[in-house]
Design an enzyme around this catalytic site. Structure first.
Site, mmCIF file in Angstrom:
data_model
loop_
_atom_site.group_PDB
_atom_site.id
_atom_site.type_symbol
_atom_site.label_atom_id
_atom_site.label_comp_id
_atom_site.label_asym_id
_atom_site.label_seq_id
_atom_site.Cartn_x
_atom_site.Cartn_y
_atom_site.Cartn_z
ATOM 1 N N ASP A 8 37.356 35.430 49.818
ATOM 2 C CA ASP A 8 38.511 35.693 48.957
ATOM 3 C C ASP A 8 38.546 37.198 48.680
ATOM 4 O OD1 ASP A 8 40.760 35.261 47.426
ATOM 5 O OD2 ASP A 8 39.834 33.819 46.067
ATOM 6 N N HIS A 120 41.584 33.226 37.810
ATOM 7 C CA HIS A 120 42.686 32.284 38.032
ATOM 8 C C HIS A 120 42.164 31.117 38.857
ATOM 9 C CE1 HIS A 120 42.769 34.485 41.851
ATOM 10 N NE2 HIS A 120 43.405 33.450 42.373
HETATM 11 ZN ZN ZN Z 1 42.438 35.263 46.280
#
Ligand code: ZN
Length: 274
Positions: A8, A120
């Site tokens: 990520d 998030h």
């Molecule tokens: Zn991400």
């Protein structure tokens, strides 16, 4: 040894703002181009660490936004790149083909975590996700899917809050690499990218040098997802077999975690409809 790497972007050293991770807004193009290069650098560091620990096959899955961030031309030649979308298992696509260990690189804390860079869970509309009553983020859901396929997560890298989330959930045996410490959601003190690459490489080599246990979700398991607006839950509850627990909450229970993960995928894709 077969090693799976899910990469990520929010937890990459130096990243503190969405403008640096946004591949679609032309105003962000300059910043994004710099940070996707740093993302590729940390992915390669993980590949190097895995190879030094004896990996014979490494798959790198681009796991951010539209999943076309990693620079193919700069990828370590020993690794295979999985990019683009849609992918049925999203950030974990390919895990079902069998691996000895998974590595989560550049990960971030779950929605609602204070002092965490860009915390998030998939998208802003999701306020919280609970797996069998416990709040989890992408890290937890992805670790559970890996566990359902018998694959242990050996290492997580990101900011300090992400490392703490990983240890609290997966136990102290997991290797964590902390590349930055959040001052707030959009500010952090970070190590230099070159130092982060060294930390990731050494951390992966150390992690793969010892045994890890898959984090296997119980059967049956239940997922509950809290959304921001009721229309998002209206869409999400279209998933067959789901239930509406409240105005903003949908839930799904299944004995097979792979089916549950599929429902989770469908929940958030449907909730995006307007
Ligand atoms: Zn991400």
């Amino acid at each position: 040894m077969r090693v799976y790497v899910s990469v990520d972007m929010e937890g990459i050293a130096g990243v503190v703002h969405e403008d640096q991770t946004n591949p679609v807004d032309p105003r962000c193009a300059g910043e994004y181009a710099r940070f996707r290069k740093l993302m590729t650098g940390e992915a390669n560091a993980a590949v190097e660490g895995a190879l030094s620990a004896g990996a014979t096959h490494v798959v790198v899955n681009d796991s951010h936004w539209d999943m076309r961030n990693l620079l193919a031309e700069e990828l370590h030649e020993a690794a295979e790149l999985l990019s683009g979308g849609p992918k049925r298992l999203s950030m974990m696509e390919g895990i079902e083909t069998g691996f000895d260990a998974a590595l989560f690189i550049g990960y971030h804390a779950r929605a609602g975590t204070p002092r965490a860079v860009l915390d998030h869970t998939i998208m802003d509309a999701i306020r919280d996700v609970r797996l069998n009553g416990r709040s989890v983020g992408e890290l937890g859901l992805n670790a559970a899917l890996a566990g359902a396929y018998g694959v242990p997560v050996a290492l997580v890298s990101g900011d300090r809050a992400t490392a703490e989330e990983a240890r609290a959930l997966l136990g102290s045996g997991i290797e964590t690499v902390i590349v930055k410490e959040a001052v707030s959601r959009h500010a952090a003190r970070s190590v230099a990218p070159a130092a982060a690459r060294r930390l990731v490489r050494d951390g992966v080599a150390a992690a793969l040098g010892r045994p890890h246990h898959p984090w296997v979700p119980p059967s049956p398991s239940t997922i509950e997802v809290d959304l921001t607006f009721s229309y998002q839950a209206d869409y999400a509850e279209l998933v067959p077999g789901s239930s509406r627990l409240g105005p903003l909450t949908v839930a799904y229970t299944h004995a097979d975690f792979c089916e549950l993960f599929r429902a989770w995928r469908a929940f958030y894709n449907l909730a995006r409809a307007e």
